[in-house]
Scaffold this motif. Structure first.
Motif, PDB file in Angstrom:
ATOM      1  N   VAL A 145       0.826  -1.203   0.000  1.00  0.00           N
ATOM      2  CA  VAL A 145       0.000   0.000   0.000  1.00  0.00           C
ATOM      3  C   VAL A 145       0.865   1.260   0.000  1.00  0.00           C
ATOM      4  O   VAL A 145       0.446   2.298  -0.506  1.00  0.00           O
ATOM      5  CB  VAL A 145      -0.994  -0.001   1.193  1.00  0.00           C
ATOM      6  CG1 VAL A 145      -0.271   0.204   2.516  1.00  0.00           C
ATOM      7  CG2 VAL A 145      -2.067   1.059   0.998  1.00  0.00           C
ATOM      8  N   LEU A 146       2.077   1.172   0.514  1.00  0.00           N
ATOM      9  CA  LEU A 146       2.954   2.343   0.528  1.00  0.00           C
ATOM     10  C   LEU A 146       3.347   2.760  -0.888  1.00  0.00           C
ATOM     11  O   LEU A 146       3.347   3.952  -1.215  1.00  0.00           O
ATOM     12  CB  LEU A 146       4.195   2.080   1.377  1.00  0.00           C
ATOM     13  CG  LEU A 146       3.917   1.889   2.869  1.00  0.00           C
ATOM     14  CD1 LEU A 146       5.192   1.525   3.603  1.00  0.00           C
ATOM     15  CD2 LEU A 146       3.274   3.120   3.461  1.00  0.00           C
ATOM     16  N   ASP A 147       3.675   1.782  -1.730  1.00  0.00           N
ATOM     17  CA  ASP A 147       3.986   2.098  -3.129  1.00  0.00           C
ATOM     18  C   ASP A 147       2.759   2.684  -3.831  1.00  0.00           C
ATOM     19  O   ASP A 147       2.868   3.644  -4.591  1.00  0.00           O
ATOM     20  CB  ASP A 147       4.459   0.847  -3.875  1.00  0.00           C
ATOM     21  CG  ASP A 147       5.818   0.368  -3.395  1.00  0.00           C
ATOM     22  OD1 ASP A 147       6.638   1.211  -2.959  1.00  0.00           O
ATOM     23  OD2 ASP A 147       6.061  -0.852  -3.443  1.00  0.00           O
ATOM     24  N   GLU A 148       1.602   2.108  -3.548  1.00  0.00           N
ATOM     25  CA  GLU A 148       0.356   2.619  -4.129  1.00  0.00           C
ATOM     26  C   GLU A 148       0.110   4.060  -3.683  1.00  0.00           C
ATOM     27  O   GLU A 148      -0.286   4.909  -4.484  1.00  0.00           O
ATOM     28  CB  GLU A 148      -0.805   1.728  -3.688  1.00  0.00           C
ATOM     29  CG  GLU A 148      -2.159   2.182  -4.190  1.00  0.00           C
ATOM     30  CD  GLU A 148      -3.272   1.347  -3.596  1.00  0.00           C
ATOM     31  OE1 GLU A 148      -3.990   1.869  -2.707  1.00  0.00           O
ATOM     32  OE2 GLU A 148      -3.419   0.183  -4.013  1.00  0.00           O
ATOM     33  N   PHE A 149       0.382   4.335  -2.410  1.00  0.00           N
ATOM     34  CA  PHE A 149       0.158   5.682  -1.878  1.00  0.00           C
ATOM     35  C   PHE A 149       1.095   6.694  -2.539  1.00  0.00           C
ATOM     36  O   PHE A 149       0.684   7.812  -2.862  1.00  0.00           O
ATOM     37  CB  PHE A 149       0.330   5.682  -0.358  1.00  0.00           C
ATOM     38  CG  PHE A 149      -0.042   6.983   0.284  1.00  0.00           C
ATOM     39  CD1 PHE A 149      -1.361   7.399   0.313  1.00  0.00           C
ATOM     40  CD2 PHE A 149       0.918   7.803   0.847  1.00  0.00           C
ATOM     41  CE1 PHE A 149      -1.724   8.606   0.899  1.00  0.00           C
ATOM     42  CE2 PHE A 149       0.567   9.007   1.433  1.00  0.00           C
ATOM     43  CZ  PHE A 149      -0.753   9.408   1.457  1.00  0.00           C
ATOM     44  N   VAL A 150       2.342   6.308  -2.761  1.00  0.00           N
ATOM     45  CA  VAL A 150       3.296   7.199  -3.436  1.00  0.00           C
ATOM     46  C   VAL A 150       2.792   7.535  -4.840  1.00  0.00           C
ATOM     47  O   VAL A 150       2.823   8.688  -5.260  1.00  0.00           O
ATOM     48  CB  VAL A 150       4.714   6.571  -3.476  1.00  0.00           C
ATOM     49  CG1 VAL A 150       5.623   7.357  -4.397  1.00  0.00           C
ATOM     50  CG2 VAL A 150       5.303   6.494  -2.072  1.00  0.00           C
ATOM     51  N   VAL A 151       2.300   6.538  -5.563  1.00  0.00           N
ATOM     52  CA  VAL A 151       1.755   6.768  -6.899  1.00  0.00           C
ATOM     53  C   VAL A 151       0.548   7.700  -6.821  1.00  0.00           C
ATOM     54  O   VAL A 151       0.388   8.597  -7.652  1.00  0.00           O
ATOM     55  CB  VAL A 151       1.393   5.422  -7.575  1.00  0.00           C
ATOM     56  CG1 VAL A 151       0.613   5.652  -8.867  1.00  0.00           C
ATOM     57  CG2 VAL A 151       2.651   4.618  -7.855  1.00  0.00           C
ATOM     58  N   THR A 152      -0.287   7.507  -5.824  1.00  0.00           N
ATOM     59  CA  THR A 152      -1.459   8.363  -5.650  1.00  0.00           C
ATOM     60  C   THR A 152      -1.047   9.810  -5.420  1.00  0.00           C
ATOM     61  O   THR A 152      -1.629  10.726  -6.025  1.00  0.00           O
ATOM     62  CB  THR A 152      -2.313   7.855  -4.452  1.00  0.00           C
ATOM     63  OG1 THR A 152      -2.745   6.530  -4.739  1.00  0.00           O
ATOM     64  CG2 THR A 152      -3.524   8.746  -4.218  1.00  0.00           C
ATOM     65  N   ILE A 153      -0.054  10.033  -4.587  1.00  0.00           N
ATOM     66  CA  ILE A 153       0.436  11.396  -4.344  1.00  0.00           C
ATOM     67  C   ILE A 153       0.993  11.988  -5.627  1.00  0.00           C
ATOM     68  O   ILE A 153       0.747  13.158  -5.943  1.00  0.00           O
ATOM     69  CB  ILE A 153       1.492  11.396  -3.215  1.00  0.00           C
ATOM     70  CG1 ILE A 153       0.841  11.076  -1.883  1.00  0.00           C
ATOM     71  CG2 ILE A 153       2.201  12.756  -3.157  1.00  0.00           C
ATOM     72  CD1 ILE A 153       1.819  10.873  -0.754  1.00  0.00           C
ATOM     73  N   GLN A 154       1.740  11.188  -6.379  1.00  0.00           N
ATOM     74  CA  GLN A 154       2.299  11.678  -7.652  1.00  0.00           C
ATOM     75  C   GLN A 154       1.191  12.089  -8.607  1.00  0.00           C
ATOM     76  O   GLN A 154       1.302  13.106  -9.301  1.00  0.00           O
ATOM     77  CB  GLN A 154       3.204  10.619  -8.274  1.00  0.00           C
ATOM     78  CG  GLN A 154       4.487  10.418  -7.504  1.00  0.00           C
ATOM     79  CD  GLN A 154       5.282   9.207  -7.968  1.00  0.00           C
ATOM     80  OE1 GLN A 154       4.752   8.330  -8.651  1.00  0.00           O
ATOM     81  NE2 GLN A 154       6.547   9.160  -7.592  1.00  0.00           N
ATOM     82  N   LYS A 155       0.106  11.319  -8.658  1.00  0.00           N
ATOM     83  CA  LYS A 155      -1.027  11.671  -9.523  1.00  0.00           C
ATOM     84  C   LYS A 155      -1.654  12.990  -9.081  1.00  0.00           C
ATOM     85  O   LYS A 155      -2.007  13.832  -9.905  1.00  0.00           O
ATOM     86  CB  LYS A 155      -2.094  10.574  -9.492  1.00  0.00           C
ATOM     87  CG  LYS A 155      -1.713   9.321 -10.211  1.00  0.00           C
ATOM     88  CD  LYS A 155      -2.815   8.283 -10.051  1.00  0.00           C
ATOM     89  CE  LYS A 155      -2.405   6.946 -10.597  1.00  0.00           C
ATOM     90  NZ  LYS A 155      -3.429   5.916 -10.330  1.00  0.00           N
ATOM     91  N   LEU A 156      -1.800  13.157  -7.782  1.00  0.00           N
ATOM     92  CA  LEU A 156      -2.429  14.367  -7.249  1.00  0.00           C
ATOM     93  C   LEU A 156      -1.569  15.595  -7.499  1.00  0.00           C
ATOM     94  O   LEU A 156      -2.078  16.686  -7.752  1.00  0.00           O
ATOM     95  CB  LEU A 156      -2.712  14.207  -5.748  1.00  0.00           C
ATOM     96  CG  LEU A 156      -3.563  15.278  -5.105  1.00  0.00           C
ATOM     97  CD1 LEU A 156      -4.951  15.323  -5.730  1.00  0.00           C
ATOM     98  CD2 LEU A 156      -3.678  15.034  -3.615  1.00  0.00           C
ATOM     99  N   MET A 157      -0.268  15.411  -7.470  1.00  0.00           N
ATOM    100  CA  MET A 157       0.645  16.540  -7.625  1.00  0.00           C
ATOM    101  C   MET A 157       0.988  16.838  -9.080  1.00  0.00           C
ATOM    102  O   MET A 157       1.588  17.876  -9.370  1.00  0.00           O
ATOM    103  CB  MET A 157       1.935  16.274  -6.844  1.00  0.00           C
ATOM    104  CG  MET A 157       1.711  16.234  -5.354  1.00  0.00           C
ATOM    105  SD  MET A 157       3.191  15.818  -4.444  1.00  0.00           S
ATOM    106  CE  MET A 157       4.116  17.337  -4.620  1.00  0.00           C
ATOM    107  N   LYS A 158       0.598  15.973  -9.986  1.00  0.00           N
ATOM    108  CA  LYS A 158       0.896  16.171 -11.406  1.00  0.00           C
ATOM    109  C   LYS A 158       0.249  17.453 -11.880  1.00  0.00           C
ATOM    110  O   LYS A 158      -0.896  17.737 -11.578  1.00  0.00           O
ATOM    111  CB  LYS A 158       0.369  14.994 -12.210  1.00  0.00           C
ATOM    112  CG  LYS A 158       0.925  14.925 -13.623  1.00  0.00           C
ATOM    113  CD  LYS A 158       0.327  13.779 -14.391  1.00  0.00           C
ATOM    114  CE  LYS A 158       0.901  12.475 -13.914  1.00  0.00           C
ATOM    115  NZ  LYS A 158       0.482  11.338 -14.748  1.00  0.00           N
TER     116      LYS A 158
END
Length: 113
Positions: free
Chosen positions: A99-112
């Motif tokens: 879930v940590l890797d998934e969360f990092v990807v989620t943050i990257q999507k939000l910050m794009k």
């Protein structure tokens, strides 16, 4: 600085995400707040469209676009906080460290941008 959930005096659900069906379970108060914010964003978008149709000065339209982006970012921050404090913590407690890797990807999507 207070976080968005504390400022709204809204509870953060302990069971905010069901990992088996991957569905969020926000309290009614959080849902109402998010829907209200999104309705406001929707109105801002319609307003921007109207400004363009009326040939409003570009700088004024851009200012409204920036305000709309900020409002939408606020919705994203609220959802991200609830996801971290609910879904992510629950899955870590269950031993699911992916879930940590998934969360990092989620943050990257939000910050794009």
């Amino acid at each position: 600085m207070e976080n968005e959930m504390e400022k709204m005096d809204l509870p953060i659900e302990d069971d905010s995400c069901n990992t088996s069906s991957r569905k969020s379970h926000h309290s009614d108060a959080v849902k109402k707040n998010l829907v209200t914010r999104l309705n406001r964003v929707e109105g801002q978008i319609r307003g921007i469209k109207g400004l363009i149709e009326k040939d409003t000065y570009c700088d004024d339209v851009i200012t409204q676009i920036a305000a709309t982006q900020a409002a939408l970012n606020s919705v994203g921050k609220i959802l991200l906080e609830g996801h971290l404090k609910g879904c992510v913590v629950d899955r870590i407690n269950e031993g699911d460290m992916d879930v940590l890797d998934e969360f990092v990807v989620t943050i990257q999507k939000l910050m794009k941008k």
